[in-house]
Scaffold this active site. Structure first.
Site, PDB file in Angstrom:
ATOM      1  N   HIS A 274      29.560  10.267   4.811  1.00 48.10           N
ATOM      2  CA  HIS A 274      28.313  10.366   4.054  1.00 48.10           C
ATOM      3  C   HIS A 274      27.204   9.604   4.770  1.00 48.10           C
ATOM      4  O   HIS A 274      27.452   8.535   5.339  1.00 48.10           O
ATOM      5  CB  HIS A 274      28.487   9.813   2.640  1.00 48.10           C
ATOM      6  CG  HIS A 274      29.447  10.603   1.801  1.00 48.10           C
ATOM      7  ND1 HIS A 274      30.818  10.464   1.907  1.00 48.10           N
ATOM      8  CD2 HIS A 274      29.233  11.553   0.856  1.00 48.10           C
ATOM      9  CE1 HIS A 274      31.403  11.293   1.056  1.00 48.10           C
ATOM     10  NE2 HIS A 274      30.469  11.959   0.403  1.00 48.10           N
TER      11      HIS A 274
ATOM     12  N   HIS B 261      23.209  17.445  -6.290  1.00 47.93           N
ATOM     13  CA  HIS B 261      24.600  16.978  -6.220  1.00 47.93           C
ATOM     14  C   HIS B 261      25.259  16.975  -7.602  1.00 47.93           C
ATOM     15  O   HIS B 261      25.883  15.984  -8.025  1.00 47.93           O
ATOM     16  CB  HIS B 261      24.652  15.581  -5.589  1.00 47.93           C
ATOM     17  CG  HIS B 261      25.987  15.258  -4.981  1.00 47.93           C
ATOM     18  ND1 HIS B 261      27.053  14.774  -5.708  1.00 47.93           N
ATOM     19  CD2 HIS B 261      26.428  15.322  -3.703  1.00 47.93           C
ATOM     20  CE1 HIS B 261      28.089  14.558  -4.923  1.00 47.93           C
ATOM     21  NE2 HIS B 261      27.732  14.885  -3.676  1.00 47.93           N
TER      22      HIS B 261
ATOM     23  N   HIS C 284      24.298  21.608   0.296  1.00 47.76           N
ATOM     24  CA  HIS C 284      25.117  20.760  -0.579  1.00 47.76           C
ATOM     25  C   HIS C 284      24.491  20.665  -1.973  1.00 47.76           C
ATOM     26  O   HIS C 284      24.625  19.645  -2.654  1.00 47.76           O
ATOM     27  CB  HIS C 284      25.250  19.370   0.049  1.00 47.76           C
ATOM     28  CG  HIS C 284      26.419  18.565  -0.450  1.00 47.76           C
ATOM     29  ND1 HIS C 284      27.676  19.100  -0.665  1.00 47.76           N
ATOM     30  CD2 HIS C 284      26.521  17.233  -0.778  1.00 47.76           C
ATOM     31  CE1 HIS C 284      28.497  18.147  -1.085  1.00 47.76           C
ATOM     32  NE2 HIS C 284      27.816  17.008  -1.175  1.00 47.76           N
TER      33      HIS C 284
ATOM     34  N   ASP D 162      27.667  14.213   4.385  1.00 46.90           N
ATOM     35  CA  ASP D 162      27.133  14.784   3.150  1.00 46.90           C
ATOM     36  C   ASP D 162      26.045  13.912   2.534  1.00 46.90           C
ATOM     37  O   ASP D 162      25.955  12.704   2.807  1.00 46.90           O
ATOM     38  CB  ASP D 162      28.252  14.948   2.119  1.00 46.90           C
ATOM     39  CG  ASP D 162      29.188  16.102   2.444  1.00 46.90           C
ATOM     40  OD1 ASP D 162      29.081  16.666   3.548  1.00 46.90           O
ATOM     41  OD2 ASP D 162      30.046  16.414   1.592  1.00 46.90           O
TER      42      ASP D 162
END
Length: 299
Positions: free
Chosen positions: A264, A174, A170, A119
């Protein structure tokens, strides 16, 4: 007899009128003079107006139907104007879910199959090294990208796509989704899908909420954009920088059929994540696990 004479006279006049009318009608049917139509066809209407247009069946036996000069046979009305360009079937909209998918859909999860996800990227400091490791072992993964990162590093998006990885959405910055209004959330998700599509030629089919914080609007907007929501089952918590060995142990301890691991490749110092992948990936493969990609569930 005197009283009968007017009656007889009227009878003679009536017979004469009937005879003259029959003669005139016969002359019109057989004469074929200027302006007359062939037998059985309607003649021109008063004032020289053209005859009514022929019906759709005109010309079916080989003779053209009556129509304005230069137009095709009247039967053209029965032919679709876009016959040379067949219509495309409408896109199938995913179901609006009330919770994200938490495991690999059936089919992809057969056997010892797992999925690796990353991510927050792409980040040129860490993403290329992760791609290098995946390529070294012939493994494909999923990258849930943030639009603000993706728009500045489109070369990495193109590399992901070229090497067979799946690019997911995503959001743009964020954010914590439940704190956003509907229009702001639409922009966060929609803009990211646009960047991905503009860069690699196709929009993302998977969506992941930052922090795993979903709400009804996120599910609805994702479905409107043709995406399925995907969560995870093993969280490495690598964003806390717990140390490479800790990340490795979390992945190996949580490994199992259908597991989706969360890693990540951006959002901070991800050097531990890079090194951890280099350690745990060959161990997973040695244990017989296959790194696979999820299959879209049927709608």
């Amino acid at each position: 007899m005197t009283n009968d004479e007017p009656t007889v006279g009227r009878r003679v006049l009536l017979r004469t009128a009937v005879f003259l009318g029959i003669a005139a009608a016969s002359s019109g049917l057989l004469g074929g003079g200027e302006g007359d139509s062939p037998a059985g066809a309607p003649g021109p209407s008063a004032g020289g107006a053209p005859p009514p247009a022929a019906g759709p069946g005109a010309g079916a036996a080989g003779a053209p139907g009556l129509r304005p000069e230069g137009l095709p046979d009247a039967s053209y009305r029965l032919r679709p104007m876009t016959a040379e360009a067949p219509a495309q079937p409408p896109a199938v909209r995913p179901a609006v879910r009330t919770r994200p998918l938490l495991e690999l859909p059936q089919g992809a999860a057969a056997g010892k199959a797992m999925t690796l996800t990353f991510d927050d990227g792409p980040d040129p400091r860490y993403t290329p090294a992760i791609l290098d490791t995946l390529g070294r072992y012939g493994v494909r993964a999923m990258f849930f990208v943030c639009g603000e990162m993706a728009t500045d590093h489109r070369d990495l998006l193109r590399r992901m796509a070229a090497e067979g990885h799946v690019i997911g959405n995503h959001t743009w910055t964020h954010p914590l989704i439940p704190k956003l209004g509907r229009s702001a959330l639409e922009a966060e998700i929609g803009r990211t899908s646009e960047v991905v599509e503009q860069t690699v030629g196709r929009p993302p089919l998977w969506f992941r909420a930052p922090y795993g914080a979903w709400n009804r609007a996120a599910f609805e907007i994702g479905a409107d954009l043709g995406m399925e929501p995907l969560a995870w089952t093993v969280d490495t918590l690598d964003w806390t920088e717990p140390g490479t060995a800790v990340i490795v142990s979390r992945v190996l301890d949580g490994a199992g059929p259908g597991v989706i691991t969360l890693n990540h490749d951006a959002g901070g110092n991800r050097s531990q994540s890079v090194r951890a992948l280099e350690v745990y990936l060959p161990q997973l493969l040695a244990r017989g696990y296959r790194m696979t990609l999820p299959v879209l569930p049927p709608h």
